[in-house]
Motif scaffolding. Structure first.
Motif, PDB file in Angstrom:
ATOM      1  N   THR A  45       0.821  -1.212   0.170  1.00  0.00           N
ATOM      2  CA  THR A  45       0.113  -0.005   0.046  1.00  0.00           C
ATOM      3  C   THR A  45       0.832   1.358  -0.012  1.00  0.00           C
ATOM      4  O   THR A  45       0.229   2.217  -0.448  1.00  0.00           O
ATOM      5  CB  THR A  45      -0.923  -0.092   1.163  1.00  0.00           C
ATOM      6  OG1 THR A  45      -0.029   0.189   2.348  1.00  0.00           O
ATOM      7  CG2 THR A  45      -1.814  -0.992   1.349  1.00  0.00           C
ATOM      8  N   TRP A  57      -4.858   8.197   1.014  1.00  0.00           N
ATOM      9  CA  TRP A  57      -6.306   8.100   0.445  1.00  0.00           C
ATOM     10  C   TRP A  57      -6.565   6.442   0.081  1.00  0.00           C
ATOM     11  O   TRP A  57      -5.731   5.715  -0.101  1.00  0.00           O
ATOM     12  CB  TRP A  57      -6.512   8.977  -0.732  1.00  0.00           C
ATOM     13  CG  TRP A  57      -6.519  10.594  -0.516  1.00  0.00           C
ATOM     14  CD1 TRP A  57      -5.356  11.209  -0.571  1.00  0.00           C
ATOM     15  CD2 TRP A  57      -7.342  11.412   0.353  1.00  0.00           C
ATOM     16  NE1 TRP A  57      -5.541  12.395  -0.208  1.00  0.00           N
ATOM     17  CE2 TRP A  57      -6.911  12.536   0.200  1.00  0.00           C
ATOM     18  CE3 TRP A  57      -8.502  11.035   0.824  1.00  0.00           C
ATOM     19  CZ2 TRP A  57      -7.530  13.460   0.772  1.00  0.00           C
ATOM     20  CZ3 TRP A  57      -9.502  12.122   1.320  1.00  0.00           C
ATOM     21  CH2 TRP A  57      -8.930  13.399   1.246  1.00  0.00           C
ATOM     22  N   TYR A  59      -7.376   5.163  -2.378  1.00  0.00           N
ATOM     23  CA  TYR A  59      -6.709   4.525  -3.601  1.00  0.00           C
ATOM     24  C   TYR A  59      -5.565   3.755  -3.517  1.00  0.00           C
ATOM     25  O   TYR A  59      -5.171   2.846  -4.262  1.00  0.00           O
ATOM     26  CB  TYR A  59      -6.388   5.382  -4.746  1.00  0.00           C
ATOM     27  CG  TYR A  59      -5.315   6.393  -4.375  1.00  0.00           C
ATOM     28  CD1 TYR A  59      -4.213   5.948  -4.861  1.00  0.00           C
ATOM     29  CD2 TYR A  59      -5.399   7.479  -3.725  1.00  0.00           C
ATOM     30  CE1 TYR A  59      -3.036   6.643  -4.700  1.00  0.00           C
ATOM     31  CE2 TYR A  59      -4.321   8.534  -3.535  1.00  0.00           C
ATOM     32  CZ  TYR A  59      -2.893   7.762  -4.102  1.00  0.00           C
ATOM     33  OH  TYR A  59      -2.072   8.718  -3.851  1.00  0.00           O
ATOM     34  N   LYS A  60      -4.940   4.044  -2.261  1.00  0.00           N
ATOM     35  CA  LYS A  60      -3.650   3.327  -1.841  1.00  0.00           C
ATOM     36  C   LYS A  60      -3.942   1.959  -1.670  1.00  0.00           C
ATOM     37  O   LYS A  60      -2.915   0.991  -1.639  1.00  0.00           O
ATOM     38  CB  LYS A  60      -2.996   3.610  -0.443  1.00  0.00           C
ATOM     39  CG  LYS A  60      -2.617   5.263  -0.794  1.00  0.00           C
ATOM     40  CD  LYS A  60      -1.133   5.293  -1.256  1.00  0.00           C
ATOM     41  CE  LYS A  60      -0.582   6.604  -1.320  1.00  0.00           C
ATOM     42  NZ  LYS A  60       0.748   6.533  -1.658  1.00  0.00           N
ATOM     43  N   LYS A  62      -5.788  -0.495  -3.386  1.00  0.00           N
ATOM     44  CA  LYS A  62      -6.120  -0.920  -4.828  1.00  0.00           C
ATOM     45  C   LYS A  62      -5.308  -2.400  -4.824  1.00  0.00           C
ATOM     46  O   LYS A  62      -5.635  -3.400  -5.262  1.00  0.00           O
ATOM     47  CB  LYS A  62      -5.818  -0.263  -5.842  1.00  0.00           C
ATOM     48  CG  LYS A  62      -6.876   0.906  -6.221  1.00  0.00           C
ATOM     49  CD  LYS A  62      -6.671   1.616  -7.556  1.00  0.00           C
ATOM     50  CE  LYS A  62      -7.762   2.618  -7.626  1.00  0.00           C
ATOM     51  NZ  LYS A  62      -7.379   3.425  -9.020  1.00  0.00           N
TER      52      LYS A  62
END
Length: 207
Positions: A45, A57, A59-60, A62
């Motif tokens: 991450t 955030w 989106y880390k 994913k």
């Protein structure tokens, strides 16, 4: 106008630099992980102590969301400077063996690479009938091994081996054997194992 725009851009840049220096992440905790290690989660991450807290955030996450072991994951901010990664991992309910390769099977049908050996062991040829296998595991919680091929399924547990052409007949037998076991015919052999073949017209057994 241009001067004002430049001042705004300078202010944004200054705020960005300040957020990195004045409010770094002090602690990153991980909960709910059993298969994945905390170090691996932080590495994938990029969320580590020292990284900008305001820039952390969802989106880390994913890289974790695409991992078959991860069922759900979310990022929490319990307080300034602290981050918490909360996972719900899938767990194997069986082990699929194909040749020298082995992987776990989760309750939702997801295959789990690198899983420990969990019974029942699933072996067979052709396309893996994932849904049928999961139904059989639920119907026969005592089963230790399930073999499958285009002709049907063979289930084994202590002292018993059951074969059926499809899961519907096996489910009917499971229900009927509990309700009217006295109607079954058993023949003794030297193996000591109860051999059951389930057909649409009835049941053949030998022991």
């Amino acid at each position: 106008m241009i001067v004002r725009l430049l001042l705004i851009l300078l202010g944004v840049a200054t705020l960005g630099v300040a957020s990195r220096v004045l409010l770094p992440t002090e602690e990153v905790s991980v909960t709910g992980n059993r298969h994945l290690s905390e170090a691996e989660i932080r590495e994938r991450t990029g969320l580590k102590p020292g990284t900008p807290w305001l820039w952390a955030w969802p989106y880390k996450l994913k890289a974790l969301q695409s991992d078959p072991w991860v069922k759900q994951v979310r990022l929490e901010r319990p307080k300034a400077g602290k981050l918490r990664i909360v996972l719900a991992e899938r767990q194997p309910v069986a082990t699929l063996v194909r040749g020298d390769q082995r992987q776990g099977l989760a309750a939702d049908g997801t295959f789990l690479p690198g899983a420990p050996l969990v019974k029942p062991v699933l072996e067979g040829v052709g396309v893996v009938p994932v849904r049928d296998l999961l139904v059989l595991i639920q119907t026969f919680p005592q089963v230790q091994k399930i073999s499958f091929n285009p002709a049907g399924y063979s289930l084994e547990w202590e002292g018993v081996r059951v074969w059926g052409p499809n899961i519907m007949e096996l489910q009917r037998w499971a229900q009927g054997s509990r309700m009217s076991a006295s109607t079954q015919t058993v023949t003794s052999t030297a193996t000591g194992t109860l051999m059951v073949s389930v057909y649409s017209w009835g049941v053949s057994q030998r022991q």
